[in-house]
Structures are given as C-alpha cells and as structure tokens.
Design an enzyme around this catalytic site. Structure first.
Site, PDB file in Angstrom:
ATOM      1  N   GLU A  98      20.419  10.483 -22.185  1.00 47.54           N
ATOM      2  CA  GLU A  98      20.105   9.121 -21.703  1.00 47.54           C
ATOM      3  C   GLU A  98      20.917   8.701 -20.488  1.00 47.54           C
ATOM      4  O   GLU A  98      21.477   7.604 -20.460  1.00 47.54           O
ATOM      5  CB  GLU A  98      20.303   8.120 -22.849  1.00 47.54           C
ATOM      6  CG  GLU A  98      19.451   8.433 -24.056  1.00 47.54           C
ATOM      7  CD  GLU A  98      19.677   7.503 -25.238  1.00 47.54           C
ATOM      8  OE1 GLU A  98      20.516   6.588 -25.121  1.00 47.54           O
ATOM      9  OE2 GLU A  98      19.031   7.715 -26.287  1.00 47.54           O
ATOM     10  N   ASN A 121      18.180  15.196 -22.330  1.00 44.27           N
ATOM     11  CA  ASN A 121      17.392  14.447 -23.316  1.00 44.27           C
ATOM     12  C   ASN A 121      17.359  12.964 -22.949  1.00 44.27           C
ATOM     13  O   ASN A 121      18.397  12.384 -22.609  1.00 44.27           O
ATOM     14  CB  ASN A 121      18.060  14.621 -24.697  1.00 44.27           C
ATOM     15  CG  ASN A 121      17.204  14.147 -25.849  1.00 44.27           C
ATOM     16  OD1 ASN A 121      16.058  14.546 -25.978  1.00 44.27           O
ATOM     17  ND2 ASN A 121      17.775  13.293 -26.696  1.00 44.27           N
ATOM     18  N   HIS A 168      10.114   7.812 -28.583  1.00 41.57           N
ATOM     19  CA  HIS A 168      10.097   6.683 -29.513  1.00 41.57           C
ATOM     20  C   HIS A 168       8.982   5.747 -29.038  1.00 41.57           C
ATOM     21  O   HIS A 168       9.180   4.971 -28.107  1.00 41.57           O
ATOM     22  CB  HIS A 168      11.442   5.944 -29.503  1.00 41.57           C
ATOM     23  CG  HIS A 168      12.581   6.759 -30.015  1.00 41.57           C
ATOM     24  ND1 HIS A 168      12.687   7.129 -31.337  1.00 41.57           N
ATOM     25  CD2 HIS A 168      13.669   7.271 -29.394  1.00 41.57           C
ATOM     26  CE1 HIS A 168      13.797   7.836 -31.517  1.00 41.57           C
ATOM     27  NE2 HIS A 168      14.405   7.945 -30.353  1.00 41.57           N
ATOM     28  N   GLU A 225      12.687  13.207 -30.683  1.00 43.76           N
ATOM     29  CA  GLU A 225      13.029  12.102 -31.590  1.00 43.76           C
ATOM     30  C   GLU A 225      11.786  11.290 -31.926  1.00 43.76           C
ATOM     31  O   GLU A 225      11.819  10.057 -31.977  1.00 43.76           O
ATOM     32  CB  GLU A 225      14.103  11.205 -30.950  1.00 43.76           C
ATOM     33  CG  GLU A 225      15.375  11.949 -30.587  1.00 43.76           C
ATOM     34  CD  GLU A 225      16.475  11.061 -30.015  1.00 43.76           C
ATOM     35  OE1 GLU A 225      16.391   9.825 -30.136  1.00 43.76           O
ATOM     36  OE2 GLU A 225      17.415  11.624 -29.425  1.00 43.76           O
ATOM     37  N   ASP A 267       8.929   9.083 -33.115  1.00 48.18           N
ATOM     38  CA  ASP A 267       8.472   8.113 -34.114  1.00 48.18           C
ATOM     39  C   ASP A 267       7.500   7.185 -33.412  1.00 48.18           C
ATOM     40  O   ASP A 267       7.550   7.013 -32.194  1.00 48.18           O
ATOM     41  CB  ASP A 267       9.625   7.373 -34.818  1.00 48.18           C
ATOM     42  CG  ASP A 267      10.677   6.811 -33.893  1.00 48.18           C
ATOM     43  OD1 ASP A 267      10.388   6.559 -32.699  1.00 48.18           O
ATOM     44  OD2 ASP A 267      11.816   6.609 -34.361  1.00 48.18           O
TER      45      ASP A 267
HETATM   46  O1  G3I Z   1      28.241   4.769 -40.924  1.00 44.53           O
HETATM   47  C1  G3I Z   1      28.458   3.379 -40.646  1.00 44.53           C
HETATM   48  C2  G3I Z   1      28.729   2.623 -41.898  1.00 44.53           C
HETATM   49  O2  G3I Z   1      29.902   3.081 -42.485  1.00 44.53           O
HETATM   50  C3  G3I Z   1      28.814   1.144 -41.568  1.00 44.53           C
HETATM   51  O3  G3I Z   1      28.944   0.403 -42.752  1.00 44.53           O
HETATM   52  C4  G3I Z   1      27.595   0.671 -40.837  1.00 44.53           C
HETATM   53  C5  G3I Z   1      27.672  -0.769 -40.396  1.00 44.53           C
HETATM   54  O4  G3I Z   1      26.800  -1.040 -39.319  1.00 44.53           O
HETATM   55  O5  G3I Z   1      27.427   1.451 -39.667  1.00 44.53           O
HETATM   56  C6  G3I Z   1      27.244   2.821 -39.963  1.00 44.53           C
HETATM   57  O6  G3I Z   1      27.038   3.539 -38.757  1.00 44.53           O
HETATM   58  C7  G3I Z   1      25.798   3.342 -38.123  1.00 44.53           C
HETATM   59  C8  G3I Z   1      25.140   4.710 -37.974  1.00 44.53           C
HETATM   60  O7  G3I Z   1      23.957   4.570 -37.251  1.00 44.53           O
HETATM   61  C9  G3I Z   1      24.823   5.368 -39.307  1.00 44.53           C
HETATM   62  O8  G3I Z   1      23.873   4.634 -39.998  1.00 44.53           O
HETATM   63  C10 G3I Z   1      26.034   2.720 -36.783  1.00 44.53           C
HETATM   64  O9  G3I Z   1      26.507   1.401 -36.956  1.00 44.53           O
HETATM   65  C11 G3I Z   1      24.775   2.693 -35.997  1.00 44.53           C
HETATM   66  O10 G3I Z   1      25.056   2.286 -34.668  1.00 44.53           O
HETATM   67  C12 G3I Z   1      24.158   4.071 -35.954  1.00 44.53           C
HETATM   68  O11 G3I Z   1      22.924   3.983 -35.287  1.00 44.53           O
HETATM   69  C13 G3I Z   1      22.438   5.196 -34.785  1.00 44.53           C
HETATM   70  C14 G3I Z   1      22.148   5.031 -33.309  1.00 44.53           C
HETATM   71  O12 G3I Z   1      21.604   6.241 -32.799  1.00 44.53           O
HETATM   72  C15 G3I Z   1      23.396   4.705 -32.514  1.00 44.53           C
HETATM   73  O13 G3I Z   1      23.113   4.626 -31.176  1.00 44.53           O
HETATM   74  C16 G3I Z   1      21.178   5.585 -35.515  1.00 44.53           C
HETATM   75  O14 G3I Z   1      21.490   5.905 -36.870  1.00 44.53           O
HETATM   76  C17 G3I Z   1      20.522   6.780 -34.871  1.00 44.53           C
HETATM   77  O15 G3I Z   1      19.249   6.991 -35.412  1.00 44.53           O
HETATM   78  C18 G3I Z   1      20.359   6.529 -33.379  1.00 44.53           C
HETATM   79  O16 G3I Z   1      19.829   7.690 -32.786  1.00 44.53           O
HETATM   80  C19 G3I Z   1      19.541   7.560 -31.380  1.00 44.53           C
HETATM   81  C20 G3I Z   1      19.742   8.927 -30.768  1.00 44.53           C
HETATM   82  O17 G3I Z   1      21.040   9.394 -31.041  1.00 44.53           O
HETATM   83  C21 G3I Z   1      19.511   8.873 -29.270  1.00 44.53           C
HETATM   84  N1  G3I Z   1      18.203   8.313 -28.956  1.00 44.53           N
HETATM   85  C22 G3I Z   1      17.942   7.039 -29.584  1.00 44.53           C
HETATM   86  C23 G3I Z   1      18.102   7.117 -31.080  1.00 44.53           C
HETATM   87  C24 G3I Z   1      17.716   5.833 -31.737  1.00 44.53           C
HETATM   88  O18 G3I Z   1      18.564   4.790 -31.355  1.00 44.53           O
END
Ligand code: G3I
Length: 460
Positions: free
Chosen positions: A163, A205, A242, A271, A273
């Site tokens: 990105e 990516n 996405h 990715e 969806d």
């Molecule tokens: O693990 C912690 C947890 O302990 C805590 O209680 C909670 C509170 O918010 O956060 C948890 O972590 C989160 C993590 O996902 C696991 O669920 C983060 O806050 C959250 O920011 C994180 O989001 C991820 C996101 O990337 C971050 O940018 C998404 O799961 C993940 O699907 C998403 O994936 C991205 C790709 O890497 C890049 N392209 C876009 C895609 C979708 O956003």
C-alpha cells in the site's frame, strides 16, 4: 522459470494435502486429486492455481474454523501475525511465535504460505513510527532482512511492500515516514528481500488498483514497468480486491490483470472480499483470473463472514455458521469450468501503454468492440472489450484486420480463426452471455506492430 514454481507449489500443496507424500503427489497430479472439483483448493490446483485465505492465529483453536480451512484452502496468509508490529515489537527483538504457529499449521498440511508484509506505512511498531531519515531506512532494511531470513524456505511469496501509493487522482506515492526516507525505499526493500530469501517470489501489494482507468492503478503499473526495465527484483503484483459499494468490481479488472502480467510479472488476487458476496461478481473475479495465464492464485480475506474485517458487509464465501454461501458455489463452478489460457507474453513491453480503453456508447442492439494495445519492439498484446448494445448477447463475433507483418501467436478468452490479415474472434463458453450494456474482454498476443486496430463486432 519462476512462474513454474507457483504451479509446482500449488500442485505439490494440494497433492500433499491429500496424500501426505511427495511421491504420491506426483502420481496424484498426473491423474487428479480425489477432491478435485469439490473443494476450492483442489479445483484451483487443477487449473495450476492456488486458492487461499487469510488466517488469524488465535482462531486455530476453533475447530469449526480449522475444519473449513483444512478442507478448502491450499494457500494461507497470516492476517496480522507477520506485520512489522507483530514480528519486531521492540527494535532488534524479533517475535515469531504467532506467525510460526500459522506457518506450521499450513505447511504441515501441505498448504503454502504467502508472507504479509515486510514493509508498510501502517501497523508499524511504536518505535518505528517515531523514526525518520537514514535511521528509519536502516531499521526498515534490517527488518526486511531479518524477517525474510527467518521465513526463508517457508513462504512462497512475500508482499514485500504494501500500500505505498496514494488514493485519488495523483497516481503518486502515499506520504509516509518510509516514503520520506527517499523515493527508492521500495526498490531498496525488494533488493534486501531478494538477498535474504532468493527463493521467494517478491510482490508489491495494494488496494484500489483493480480499475484500469484509475490513476492509482496506472501509478503502480508505471512503477512495476520501471522496476522491470531497471532490473529491480520484482516477481509479482498483488491486487487486494476489497470490493464494496464505494470501490466496486469493474469489468476492466481483467484488463488490469492482463496488462500487469504483460509487464513480465505474475499477478495474484490477495485479499478478496465483496460486499454482499454477489455470486456473479465472485464468479467474474475467478473467471478474470483464469483468463490470465500469469494470474496464479486467489486469496479471500477470511473464511466465514464473522471472520471478516468487514463482517457487517457479509463479504465472504461462508456464513458465520460455516455453511457455504451461493458465492462459494459460484466460485467452485467457475474454477471447474475455467479453461487454462495459452501463455501470455514474457517480454516486458518497452513502450508506454496506450491510454486506458474507453468504450464508445453502443448502438441499439448488436455490440461494439474496442481495443487497447501494449506495444513493444517486435510484438504487442491487445485487450479487446466487447460491449453489448441495448439487448443482451448470447454470443458475439469480433473481426480485426491486422496490418501486414502482424501475426497472432496466442490468445485467451476467445476462439480465433486466422492469425494474419483479417482475424475473426468468437466468444468461448463462459463469456458469450453479455447483458445489455455490459462488457466482456478477451486478448491476444502477436508479433509485429499493431498500428491502429479497428475491431468490429456483431451479435450472434
Ligand atoms: O489483537 C488485538 C486485541 O488484543 C485488542 O483487544 C483489539 C482491540 O481493538 O485489537 C486487536 O488487534 C486488532 C487486529 O486487527 C486483530 O484483530 C487491531 O486492533 C486491528 O487494527 C487489526 O486490524 C487488521 C487491519 O489489517 C489493520 O490494519 C485486520 O485484522 C486485518 O484484516 C487488516 O488487514 C489489512 C491487510 O493487512 C492489508 N490490506 C487491507 C486489509 C484490511 O484492512
């Protein structure tokens, strides 16, 4: 040579999943895995592709989750566990436990692993977020080197940089602390990754790079073309895909995939969806990938709707209770019906591409055809878009007069008669039905010079 490695990986992966032995994998692939045609991974492998999903490490203890994972998929991407904040939470202190768990789960079951991601403006550890200049550049390169070395031999591909381009109309780079270390930060990351793991495919990516006419897509395209021209070690481009109401699937997606592939890189859908999980849109995405020989795999961003980062959009292939959705059936059918196209060009074009295709308004009934050409010295790729008029098509024929010296060498997504002079092209089984005002695309590669091509279209 590199593109055969993907096929070998996916073939070995699916065969190993079924048989648990390399010798058996060879025999199985020569015939067909027992599960061919009945699961996403096996059906994709039949077409020389993989079908993957993002995996969250903490869900590996959920047996409903792992039952689907182990049954359906032959490629895994760690959803968060390989990101910079996860793998280097303190500078110089690396943490691989959660990522290793996913890698071990996948590889012990014959699935391959995509690494995601070595360098990104987002999800940096706190210590990195506050760095700048040469200290940040060095820290980033050390991170790339250490992490790629740790997983050497275990990941088939890395999203080396994620990105890095801006949204909107600029077509330029996104501002970030990494970008401010100098415009060459991306190629520096790719070189460090290649040195650390010469066996992994190295990918760029990004998201919102699906629409060929978008400035961001063109910006990434120009970077990849420049990298190929200058020998920067890039092997593949990931299209996150996405799709939602603000950023919908578009029919020129196939043009995007084939145009990048024509630069001499593999392309992957990394990715996927789709808001609402339209079965026909999922089917189109799969058909688009199958129509491009260098599109070697599709990864969906999660298994069940409840696993999605956008759960409320219900964008995935399985309901939250783990049952298959109509989109699942559409994807499986598309994988099983798909044809494997002839090879696309391997020589990167040296001339700039023509402008993104524009579609003139079709007349009443009938159809129109437009063509976009990527010309290089001695050859070209033509992507032809067929657009239905005010009535749906149940079949179409396109006629293109090639200039003297131009000879078609291969084609995809259309049947051809003639390879010089006047050439006629008809739909294949899966792209003859085109709704009123809708479009489909096919393409071909030729030796010689395209000049100005004027395709004509008639409905059948
Ligand atoms: O693990 C912690 C947890 O302990 C805590 O209680 C909670 C509170 O918010 O956060 C948890 O972590 C989160 C993590 O996902 C696991 O669920 C983060 O806050 C959250 O920011 C994180 O989001 C991820 C996101 O990337 C971050 O940018 C998404 O799961 C993940 O699907 C998403 O994936 C991205 C790709 O890497 C890049 N392209 C876009 C895609 C979708 O956003």
């Amino acid at each position: 040579m590199r593109s055969t490695r993907w096929k070998a990986a996916s073939r070995a992966a699916i065969a190993l999943a079924g048989a648990g032995a390399l010798a058996a994998s060879m025999a199985l692939f020569a015939t067909a895995p027992a599960s061919a045609g009945t699961t996403l991974g096996a059906s994709a492998a039949e077409k020389g592709r993989y079908f993957g999903t993002a995996v969250a490490g903490f869900k590996l203890s959920d047996s409903a989750y792992t039952t689907i994972l182990n049954r359906e998929f032959n490629m895994v991407t760690a959803e968060n566990e390989m990101k910079m904040n996860a793998t280097e939470p303190q500078q110089g202190q690396f943490s691989y436990g959660a990522a290793d768990q996913i890698v071990n789960h996948a590889r012990s079951r014959g699935m391959s692993v995509r690494g995601h991601t070595l360098a990104w403006h987002s999800q940096q550890p706190g210590w990195m977020e506050s760095m700048s200049g040469s200290a940040l550049r060095q820290a980033m390169l050390n991170h790339v080197t250490q992490v790629a070395t740790h997983f050497r031999g275990q990941v088939v591909a890395w999203d080396v940089v994620n990105e890095a381009f801006a949204d909107g109309s600029s077509g330029g780079r996104r501002d970030s602390n990494l970008q401010r270390t100098g415009n060459d930060w991306i190629e520096a990351a790719f070189r460090a990754a290649r040195a650390a793991d010469p066996g992994a495919k190295l990918c760029y990516n990004d998201y919102n790079t699906d629409n060929w006419t978008h400035a961001k897509t063109q910006g990434v395209y120009n970077m990849v073309r420049d990298f190929k021209a200058r020998g920067v070690p890039i092997d593949c481009v990931g299209f996150q895909s996405h799709f939602n109401n603000e950023s919908p699937y578009v029919s020129n997606y196939r043009t995007t995939l084939s145009s990048f592939a024509a630069l001499g890189v593999d392309v992957q859908i990394t990715e996927l969806d789709i808001q609402g999980a339209s079965a026909s849109t999922y089917r189109s995405v799969v058909e688009d990938c199958l129509a491009v020989a260098r599109c070697n795999g599709i990864t969906v961003w999660g298994i069940r709707d409840s696993d999605s980062w956008r759960a409320s959009q219900t964008p995935l292939l399985f309901n939250s209770n783990g049952s298959k959705k109509p989109a699942y059936d559409a994807v499986l059918a598309a994988l099983n019906n798909g044809t494997t196209p002839t090879d696309p060009p391997t020589d990167p074009p040296t001339d700039p591409p023509t402008d993104p295709p524009t579609t003139p308004p079709p007349g009443p009934g009938g159809c129109t055809a437009t063509v976009s050409v990527n010309q290089w010295t001695g050859g070209f790729v033509a992507n032809v878009r067929v657009t239905a008029g005010s009535s749906a098509l149940s079949g179409w024929t396109v006629t293109i007069a090639l200039p003297s010296g131009a000879t078609v060498t291969n084609a995809w997504s259309a049947n051809r008669s003639g390879n010089t002079g006047t050439t006629n092209w008809t739909n294949v089984a899966y792209n003859g039905q085109v709704g009123a005002g809708q479009s489909t695309e096919y393409g071909f590669q030729a030796n010689g010079t395209a000049g100005s091509l004027s395709p004509t279209c008639s409905a059948r």
